[in-house]
Design a protein around this motif. Sequence first.
Motif, mmCIF file in Angstrom:
data_model
loop_
_atom_site.group_PDB
_atom_site.id
_atom_site.type_symbol
_atom_site.label_atom_id
_atom_site.label_comp_id
_atom_site.label_asym_id
_atom_site.label_seq_id
_atom_site.Cartn_x
_atom_site.Cartn_y
_atom_site.Cartn_z
ATOM 1 N N LEU A 1 9.001 6.472 -3.872
ATOM 2 C CA LEU A 1 9.232 6.349 -2.434
ATOM 3 C C LEU A 1 10.038 5.100 -2.106
ATOM 4 O O LEU A 1 10.947 5.131 -1.267
ATOM 5 N N ALA A 2 9.699 4.001 -2.761
ATOM 6 C CA ALA A 2 10.441 2.761 -2.523
ATOM 7 C C ALA A 2 11.889 2.902 -2.978
ATOM 8 O O ALA A 2 12.818 2.452 -2.289
ATOM 9 N N ALA A 3 12.090 3.529 -4.136
ATOM 10 C CA ALA A 3 13.456 3.735 -4.628
ATOM 11 C C ALA A 3 14.243 4.628 -3.680
ATOM 12 O O ALA A 3 15.427 4.378 -3.392
ATOM 13 N N GLN A 4 13.602 5.660 -3.186
ATOM 14 C CA GLN A 4 14.272 6.562 -2.250
ATOM 15 C C GLN A 4 14.648 5.844 -0.959
ATOM 16 O O GLN A 4 15.747 6.030 -0.416
ATOM 17 N N ALA A 5 13.756 4.980 -0.475
ATOM 18 C CA ALA A 5 14.040 4.227 0.752
ATOM 19 C C ALA A 5 15.204 3.265 0.548
ATOM 20 O O ALA A 5 16.107 3.172 1.393
ATOM 21 N N ARG A 6 15.208 2.544 -0.578
ATOM 22 C CA ARG A 6 16.313 1.614 -0.844
ATOM 23 C C ARG A 6 17.633 2.360 -0.960
ATOM 24 O O ARG A 6 18.670 1.929 -0.437
ATOM 25 N N ALA A 7 17.602 3.487 -1.662
ATOM 26 C CA ALA A 7 18.824 4.271 -1.835
ATOM 27 C C ALA A 7 19.323 4.814 -0.509
ATOM 28 O O ALA A 7 20.538 4.865 -0.265
ATOM 29 N N ALA A 8 18.408 5.224 0.368
ATOM 30 C CA ALA A 8 18.809 5.738 1.674
ATOM 31 C C ALA A 8 19.493 4.656 2.501
ATOM 32 O O ALA A 8 20.531 4.908 3.139
ATOM 33 N N LEU A 9 18.944 3.445 2.497
ATOM 34 C CA LEU A 9 19.572 2.353 3.244
ATOM 35 C C LEU A 9 20.948 2.030 2.677
ATOM 36 O O LEU A 9 21.896 1.775 3.433
ATOM 37 N N ARG A 10 21.064 2.043 1.361
ATOM 38 C CA ARG A 10 22.356 1.758 0.741
ATOM 39 C C ARG A 10 23.373 2.853 1.093
ATOM 40 O O ARG A 10 24.548 2.570 1.347
ATOM 41 N N ASP B 1 0.845 -1.187 0.000
ATOM 42 C CA ASP B 1 0.000 0.000 0.000
ATOM 43 C C ASP B 1 0.881 1.237 0.000
ATOM 44 O O ASP B 1 1.957 1.247 0.608
ATOM 45 N N VAL B 2 0.455 2.296 -0.688
ATOM 46 C CA VAL B 2 1.271 3.493 -0.800
ATOM 47 C C VAL B 2 1.583 4.099 0.562
ATOM 48 O O VAL B 2 2.678 4.638 0.791
ATOM 49 N N ASP B 3 0.648 3.997 1.518
ATOM 50 C CA ASP B 3 0.901 4.550 2.849
ATOM 51 C C ASP B 3 1.999 3.782 3.568
ATOM 52 O O ASP B 3 2.821 4.377 4.285
ATOM 53 N N ASP B 4 2.033 2.456 3.382
ATOM 54 C CA ASP B 4 3.093 1.658 4.002
ATOM 55 C C ASP B 4 4.457 1.996 3.397
ATOM 56 O O ASP B 4 5.465 2.063 4.109
ATOM 57 N N VAL B 5 4.473 2.186 2.085
ATOM 58 C CA VAL B 5 5.731 2.540 1.428
ATOM 59 C C VAL B 5 6.197 3.914 1.885
ATOM 60 O O VAL B 5 7.394 4.138 2.135
ATOM 61 N N ALA B 6 5.271 4.853 2.033
ATOM 62 C CA ALA B 6 5.623 6.192 2.505
ATOM 63 C C ALA B 6 6.185 6.140 3.918
ATOM 64 O O ALA B 6 7.137 6.854 4.251
ATOM 65 N N LEU B 7 5.607 5.295 4.770
ATOM 66 C CA LEU B 7 6.108 5.147 6.140
ATOM 67 C C LEU B 7 7.535 4.605 6.139
ATOM 68 O O LEU B 7 8.405 5.104 6.869
ATOM 69 N N ALA B 8 7.784 3.591 5.303
ATOM 70 C CA ALA B 8 9.129 3.017 5.220
ATOM 71 C C ALA B 8 10.126 4.049 4.693
ATOM 72 O O ALA B 8 11.246 4.163 5.208
ATOM 73 N N ALA B 9 9.713 4.806 3.675
ATOM 74 C CA ALA B 9 10.605 5.818 3.123
ATOM 75 C C ALA B 9 10.909 6.894 4.155
ATOM 76 O O ALA B 9 12.064 7.344 4.282
ATOM 77 N N GLY B 10 9.893 7.311 4.902
ATOM 78 C CA GLY B 10 10.109 8.322 5.933
ATOM 79 C C GLY B 10 11.084 7.854 6.997
ATOM 80 O O GLY B 10 11.954 8.615 7.444
ATOM 81 N N ALA B 11 10.960 6.581 7.407
ATOM 82 C CA ALA B 11 11.872 6.034 8.414
ATOM 83 C C ALA B 11 13.295 5.950 7.873
ATOM 84 O O ALA B 11 14.267 6.254 8.577
ATOM 85 N N ALA B 12 13.434 5.537 6.606
ATOM 86 C CA ALA B 12 14.767 5.429 6.006
ATOM 87 C C ALA B 12 15.422 6.793 5.860
ATOM 88 O O ALA B 12 16.616 6.966 6.156
ATOM 89 N N ILE B 13 14.644 7.791 5.425
ATOM 90 C CA ILE B 13 15.197 9.141 5.287
ATOM 91 C C ILE B 13 15.531 9.719 6.663
ATOM 92 O O ILE B 13 16.526 10.440 6.830
ATOM 93 N N GLY B 14 14.724 9.386 7.668
ATOM 94 C CA GLY B 14 15.036 9.839 9.020
ATOM 95 C C GLY B 14 16.355 9.272 9.515
ATOM 96 O O GLY B 14 17.158 9.976 10.142
#
Length: 314
Positions: free
Chosen positions: A224-233, A22-35
């Motif tokens: 958002l998913a790409a941003q989260a993966r890139a942030a973790l990397r 769900d887009v909201d779940d992906v947004a939550l993951a991206a927000g946590a990764a960027i944080g």
Amino acid sequence: MAPLPAWLRRVVPDAQSLADKDVDDVALAAGAAIGALDAVVRRQARWAGAWRQRLALSAAAATAKQAGRTEDENALRDAVLQTKLGDDVGPAGRMCLGWRRLAARPAEDLLTERNLAAVMEEFGYARDDEAVSDLAEDLRQLSASIGMVGMLTGAFMAAERHGFGRTFGCWLADVLLAQRLGWTYVVPLLGTEATFRVGTGRPRRAGIAPAAIETNFDRRKSLLAAQARAALRAIDLSAELGRRAEKLLAVAPKLRAKAADAVVERLLSDDAIVASEQIAGMSDRGLRRLFDRLVELGAVRELSGRATFRIYGL
């Protein structure tokens, strides 16, 4: 640096599992990764310049491949470091210079018309002052009046509207993120993601409509998913380079060569330097001997794998 929590790695979707999220779940993951990434950035580590430039090189290699180029990271590093100032570094080399610009210049200066025109040419577009002016205005509106997710997708829509492709959209989105979060320098993120797709790449004639941005769920999820993966990397790379930088700083007081401190600072501030680098107070022979010593101590690596024209970095 504290390790990333296991739950964060689990919730960041890869390209294959994205459709089920769900887009909201992906947004939550991206927000946590960027944080988590924000915490790394705000440490202002002494080696942060090397970290950002290593990410810029990864972004250049990924976007060059998407553009149909064959140059990998080693070839791009050679194109930039093994040529004289002012020499033609080729299309992929110029793309690499565009990503290096992103990582080296203050974030607040990157969206000026002058910088936008320069990076547009580095990414292979003909100079178009009118398009640059219109794009700069679109980006000012995005930066000032729209939420984080809309700003991210809006960067790509602005690039498409003016006939620019995905690579420029990644570059713009990274700048807008850094400016929104108050980072002094941009961390290259989306360019390092080789697997996500966004939009059609065709120019759009209509202006940027916030309502259209907010309802484009597939695009939002992908970005958002790409941003989260890139942030973790990026966080993982920071931990790796941090360990290497600590080793370099530990041996630095033992170095007796003249200008050794200047060499250490260059290694901490850039992806790599060549053995023939001009360092004030250091002869070519002295620099080569210093690099040999640093490699022997395990403080730096030789990155080219060659016996001549060597390149060294963390």
